[in-house]
Design an enzyme around this catalytic site. Structure first.
Site, PDB file in Angstrom:
ATOM      1  N   LYS A   1       0.827  -1.202   0.000  1.00 38.04           N
ATOM      2  CA  LYS A   1       0.000   0.000   0.000  1.00 38.04           C
ATOM      3  C   LYS A   1       0.864   1.256   0.000  1.00 38.04           C
ATOM      4  O   LYS A   1       1.946   1.277   0.598  1.00 38.04           O
ATOM      5  CB  LYS A   1      -0.908   0.031   1.233  1.00 38.04           C
ATOM      6  CG  LYS A   1      -1.887  -1.132   1.314  1.00 38.04           C
ATOM      7  CD  LYS A   1      -2.685  -1.096   2.609  1.00 38.04           C
ATOM      8  CE  LYS A   1      -3.642  -2.271   2.701  1.00 38.04           C
ATOM      9  NZ  LYS A   1      -4.392  -2.276   3.973  1.00 38.04           N
TER      10      LYS A   1
ATOM     11  N   ASP B   1     -12.890  -5.287  14.503  1.00 41.10           N
ATOM     12  CA  ASP B   1     -11.568  -5.026  15.061  1.00 41.10           C
ATOM     13  C   ASP B   1     -11.524  -5.314  16.555  1.00 41.10           C
ATOM     14  O   ASP B   1     -10.476  -5.685  17.097  1.00 41.10           O
ATOM     15  CB  ASP B   1     -11.152  -3.585  14.787  1.00 41.10           C
ATOM     16  CG  ASP B   1     -10.804  -3.346  13.323  1.00 41.10           C
ATOM     17  OD1 ASP B   1     -10.630  -4.337  12.595  1.00 41.10           O
ATOM     18  OD2 ASP B   1     -10.714  -2.180  12.919  1.00 41.10           O
TER      19      ASP B   1
END
Length: 217
Positions: free
Chosen positions: A111, A209
């Site tokens: 990324k 998460d």
């Protein structure tokens, strides 16, 4: 080194350089004071010995500003050969922590990340098997003011916390999104020990998460 090349060189170096020193040093020292020593035969440390500050030259006038944020040829010259195939963008409010995420196997992603508006603490964690820096991380502040970018290679978890009222976050990926290959580690895993620079009672995360496992699970 010209200004654009300096920016792109820093994008790679920032992602890897701190893994040659301990976490505390990486977070406390300004980027321009980070040094990595060459170690023969170690494939996990970069060959660069000095990390430039990574701030691009911005051309400003009465109309606003201009700077070049990406140039494939310059990236290749500096050792980044990733072919980006997908661009993503998110908007988050203060205290949001997104991460720690990656994709595994053939769907792994590199990324290139930056902030279009606001300010974040961006984090990359090394989870490459047999890496001498397994479980260590680098944390870099990215903002619309400093215009820094961070290149995150495959084999690293990624996450960020929002330090401003809101933040618009953008990133390029060299592989397409593949939900079946998603992998995550808890943002507050004590074995990693990330200081997200947000008070614990102000942190906002997703349900997914919150139930992620730890690095040693």
């Amino acid at each position: 080194m010209n200004n654009f090349k300096k920016l792109q060189f820093a994008a790679l170096s920032l992602a890897l350089a701190a893994f040659g020193i301990n976490n505390a040093s990486a977070q406390q020292k300004p980027v321009t004071e980070r040094y990595v020593h060459k170690q023969a035969g170690n494939p996990y440390l970069p060959l660069w010995e000095h990390v430039p500050d990574g701030e691009p030259r911005v051309f400003e006038d009465a109309r606003g500003y201009f700077f070049e944020s990406y140039n494939e040829a310059e990236f290749i010259k500096n050792g980044i050969t990733a072919k980006f195939v997908q661009d993503n963008q998110s908007k988050s409010s203060y205290g949001v922590v997104r991460g720690l995420h990656c994709q595994l196997g053939e769907h792994a992603q590199a990324k290139l990340v930056r902030v279009l508006s606001g300010r974040v603490l961006d984090v990359a964690v090394d989870i490459r098997k047999n890496s001498p820096t397994f479980g260590k991380y680098v944390a870099v502040e990215l903002s619309d003011e400093n215009k820094r970018q961070l290149f995150i290679p495959r084999g690293f978890l990624h996450g960020f916390s929002v330090l401003s009222d809101t933040a618009v976050f953008a990133y390029k990926c060299d592989n397409l999104y593949a939900p079946q290959a998603e992998f995550g580690i808890r943002f507050d895993d004590p074995d990693i020990g990330i200081d997200w620079m947000v008070p614990r009672d102000k942190i906002i995360t997703s349900a997914k998460d919150n139930i992620a496992k730890g690095l040693k699970d």
